[in-house]
Design an enzyme around this catalytic site. Structure first.
Site, PDB file in Angstrom:
ATOM      1  N   HIS A  25       0.820  -1.210   0.000  1.00  0.00           N
ATOM      2  CA  HIS A  25       0.000   0.000   0.000  1.00  0.00           C
ATOM      3  C   HIS A  25       0.858   1.265   0.000  1.00  0.00           C
ATOM      4  CE1 HIS A  25      -3.760  -2.297   1.175  1.00  0.00           C
ATOM      5  NE2 HIS A  25      -2.799  -3.182   1.299  1.00  0.00           N
ATOM      6  N   ASP A 130      -5.953   5.520   1.098  1.00  0.00           N
ATOM      7  CA  ASP A 130      -6.190   4.089   0.996  1.00  0.00           C
ATOM      8  C   ASP A 130      -7.581   3.817   1.552  1.00  0.00           C
ATOM      9  OD1 ASP A 130      -4.158   1.473   0.836  1.00  0.00           O
ATOM     10  OD2 ASP A 130      -6.002   1.131   1.977  1.00  0.00           O
ATOM     11  N   ALA A 348      14.241  -8.237  -3.370  1.00  0.00           N
ATOM     12  CA  ALA A 348      14.598  -8.485  -4.766  1.00  0.00           C
ATOM     13  C   ALA A 348      13.999  -7.414  -5.669  1.00  0.00           C
ATOM     14  CB  ALA A 348      14.087  -9.853  -5.191  1.00  0.00           C
ATOM     15  N   GLN A 350      11.926  -6.773  -8.031  1.00  0.00           N
ATOM     16  CA  GLN A 350      10.874  -7.531  -8.713  1.00  0.00           C
ATOM     17  C   GLN A 350      10.555  -7.032 -10.120  1.00  0.00           C
ATOM     18  OE1 GLN A 350       7.754  -9.420  -6.612  1.00  0.00           O
ATOM     19  NE2 GLN A 350       6.166  -8.352  -7.725  1.00  0.00           N
ATOM     20  N   HIS A 365       1.869 -14.925  -4.905  1.00  0.00           N
ATOM     21  CA  HIS A 365       0.741 -14.943  -3.965  1.00  0.00           C
ATOM     22  C   HIS A 365      -0.455 -14.170  -4.542  1.00  0.00           C
ATOM     23  CE1 HIS A 365       2.537 -11.079  -3.553  1.00  0.00           C
ATOM     24  NE2 HIS A 365       1.749 -10.678  -2.599  1.00  0.00           N
ATOM     25  N   ASN A 369      -0.665  -5.846  -6.639  1.00  0.00           N
ATOM     26  CA  ASN A 369       0.523  -5.216  -7.229  1.00  0.00           C
ATOM     27  C   ASN A 369       1.319  -6.212  -8.057  1.00  0.00           C
ATOM     28  OD1 ASN A 369       0.095  -2.731  -6.139  1.00  0.00           O
ATOM     29  ND2 ASN A 369       1.539  -3.005  -4.459  1.00  0.00           N
ATOM     30  N   SER A 370       1.533  -7.372  -7.482  1.00  0.00           N
ATOM     31  CA  SER A 370       2.299  -8.374  -8.223  1.00  0.00           C
ATOM     32  C   SER A 370       1.552  -8.777  -9.486  1.00  0.00           C
ATOM     33  CB  SER A 370       2.552  -9.609  -7.351  1.00  0.00           C
ATOM     34  OG  SER A 370       3.493  -9.297  -6.350  1.00  0.00           O
ATOM     35  N   GLU A 373       2.007  -5.990 -11.999  1.00  0.00           N
ATOM     36  CA  GLU A 373       3.378  -5.929 -12.509  1.00  0.00           C
ATOM     37  C   GLU A 373       3.612  -7.048 -13.509  1.00  0.00           C
ATOM     38  OE1 GLU A 373       5.183  -3.684  -8.581  1.00  0.00           O
ATOM     39  OE2 GLU A 373       5.880  -5.702  -9.002  1.00  0.00           O
ATOM     40  N   ASP A 389      -7.679 -10.393  -0.777  1.00  0.00           N
ATOM     41  CA  ASP A 389      -8.229 -10.430  -2.138  1.00  0.00           C
ATOM     42  C   ASP A 389      -7.523 -11.445  -3.041  1.00  0.00           C
ATOM     43  OD1 ASP A 389      -5.934  -8.891  -1.742  1.00  0.00           O
ATOM     44  OD2 ASP A 389      -6.270  -7.722  -3.550  1.00  0.00           O
ATOM     45  N   GLN A 390      -6.444 -12.037  -2.552  1.00  0.00           N
ATOM     46  CA  GLN A 390      -5.582 -12.841  -3.428  1.00  0.00           C
ATOM     47  C   GLN A 390      -6.268 -14.039  -4.087  1.00  0.00           C
ATOM     48  OE1 GLN A 390      -2.273 -13.481  -0.800  1.00  0.00           O
ATOM     49  NE2 GLN A 390      -1.947 -11.285  -0.541  1.00  0.00           N
TER      50      GLN A 390
END
Ligand SMILES: *[C@@H]1O[C@H](CO)[C@@H](O)[C@H](O)[C@H]1NC(C)=O
Ligand SMILES: *[C@@H]1O[C@H](CO)[C@@H](O)[C@H](O)[C@H]1NC(C)=O
Length: 472
Positions: A25, A130, A348, A350, A365, A369-370, A373, A389-390
């Protein structure tokens, strides 16, 4: 666009950012700050001292100089219970962060003071918060020239399906295509703790003062759901919805140099699209047993990998205690896999990894964001959702967009994921006909997303519309 050069006539606007103090966030609103300052609008970023520092230190993809246009306000939080991250979890939600989230509610006063100070200097104070910090910014109602935008840190799909399922059947304001609300959606059970649910409900109860909602998504990815959100909210209010993502830099330069992470040097040596990047974000750790299964799965699958093996962030990532216990690997593991695998134990890079041509998959996961990306870099996902939310983000990627495979099925969330399951998923993604199709779709979607950010693209237009709206 005239906002850039019409400086004198334009009413002066200032933006206040209020992030939730968790890595994903913090990073999000910092990227959004950067975007907004690039239009010449000053941004004030309000948070605790340690979290502002965390956001800056971990900024990835922009150069640090770009931060000089952002004014950081370091506020102190009252002392709060500091729990270590749990290693053993039935609900892997990072509940160790809960006391921190609750302590953050004390930012209400300093944030109000900040808004007040700015309100006399500028014609308009725009607060972007947020959606878990709604309580903190609610006094924007008292600022006559203030207006607020609620930042949704996840996808519109997740938001829409959750809102929709909460509306009793007889009260549903319109009908939707059954395909838009798939029956086999992963359940919300086990996604967050009871405490967190109460916290989230508390926050949403404060809402109602906002002028709009902002999404870190792109209409190219899930325009259908942004439209459904617009339709749903238009039954009650006339607030605006802006899909502004992706906010991450899309053209990553990764030239050699002293500061380049060694894993990038290693990637340079590998074949195109041959490496799977494995990382589960900053909020959860795997159990020792799960770490072992993953290690074995990666060893047996025969594919190349970069594995980021870290513990979850604690409340204060700079505290010494945070650095102690490292996850254990089977004896001799790194030596055995050294020709095709690399284990990274620190932070790392990413984005650079995902942007690297040798990276051909991402075991993730599925934090939003991931997901973003990976999507914007055209890299397909092996989905291993953990919480929040994953599970539904994973569903969007694998089942609706078809740019991923499932590693962990949410139905079996209470069980250890076996090395054989991991091995199969990796092989499917990296070395099968099905995987080829998935990779192809991911590459196409990535290209479309990058195109949309370019001048004249949908995303670019939407950003300009937002900037024009707040500086009207
Ligand atoms: C949006 O998502 C990207 C991934 O595309 C992430 O890197 C970025 O921090 C997020 N930004 C915002 C403002 O949410
Ligand atoms: C929710 O709000 C109530 C009433 O303001 C408060 O007593 C409670 O502590 C809050 N709970 C959380 C988890 O923030």
């Amino acid at each position: 666009m005239e906002v850039q050069n019409g400086n004198q006539q334009r009413p002066q606007v200032v933006v206040v950012m209020v992030p939730l103090p968790a890595q994903g966030h913090l990073n999000q609103l910092l990227h959004l700050s950067h975007l907004i300052t690039s239009y010449g609008i000053p941004v004030h970023y309000a948070g605790s001292t340690s979290h502002n520092r965390q956001a800056k230190v971990r900024l990835n993809g922009w150069d640090l100089e770009s931060l000089t246009n952002i004014h950081f306000h370091d506020f102190e939080l009252p002392p709060f219970e500091s729990r270590p991250p749990k290693d053993d979890l039935s609900v892997p939600f990072p509940s160790h962060l809960q006391p921190l989230f609750e302590a953050s509610m004390h930012l209400r006063k300093p944030v109000y003071n900040l808004m007040q100070q700015l309100s006399v200097k500028y014609n308009r104070v725009v607060v972007i918060h947020d959606n878990s910090m709604t309580y903190v910014v609610q006094d924007v109602k008292l600022i006559t020239n203030g207006e607020a935008y609620t930042f949704i840190p996840t996808c519109a799909f997740y938001y829409f399906v959750c809102l929709w399922e909460n509306i009793p059947e007889e009260e549903k304001p319109f009908q939707i295509d059954p395909n838009d609300f798939p029956e086999c959606l992963p359940s919300r059970e086990g996604c967050i703790t009871e405490d967190m649910l109460e916290f989230v409900i508390n926050q949403s109860k404060c809402l109602g003062f906002e002028s709009g909602w902002l999404y870190n998504t792109s209409r190219v990815i899930e325009g259908r759901y942004v439209e459904l959100m617009e339709k749903l909210s238009s039954t009650k209010t006339n607030i605006k919805h802006f899909a502004l993502g992706p906010f991450n830099p899309l053209h990553i330069k990764s030239e050699s140099g002293q500061n380049r992470h060694e894993c990038l040097e290693w990637l340079d040596e590998q074949e195109k699209s041959s490496v799977i990047y494995v990382s589960f974000g900053s909020t959860t750790s795997l159990t020792d047993e799960q770490t072992k299964e993953l290690a074995n799965g990666l060893e047996k699958c025969g594919e190349k990998f970069i594995w980021v093996l870290r513990r979850a962030d604690s409340n204060d990532v700079f505290a010494e205690a945070d650095k102690v216990r490292n996850p254990q690997l089977p004896a001799g593991y790194e030596e055995r896999v050294k020709d095709r695998g690399m284990v990274v134990r620190d932070w790392a890079p990413q984005l650079e990894i995902l942007a690297h041509p040798s990276t051909g998959g991402f075991m993730s996961h599925c934090g939003w964001n991931s997901c973003m990306e990976s999507i914007s870099m055209g890299v397909p996902i092996a989905a291993w959702p953990m919480h929040s939310d994953q599970p539904r983000n994973a569903f969007l990627l694998s089942n609706l967009l078809k740019v991923g495979v499932t590693v962990r099925d949410w139905k079996h969330r209470g069980e250890v994921v076996k090395s054989s399951t991991i091995e199969d998923a990796v092989k499917t993604l990296m070395a099968s006909e099905e995987g080829k199709e998935i990779k192809k779709r991911a590459a196409e979607l990535g290209e479309a997303v990058r195109g949309s950010v370019a001048e004249g693209g949908v995303c670019c237009l939407e950003r300009e519309a937002f900037i024009a709206h707040i500086s009207r």
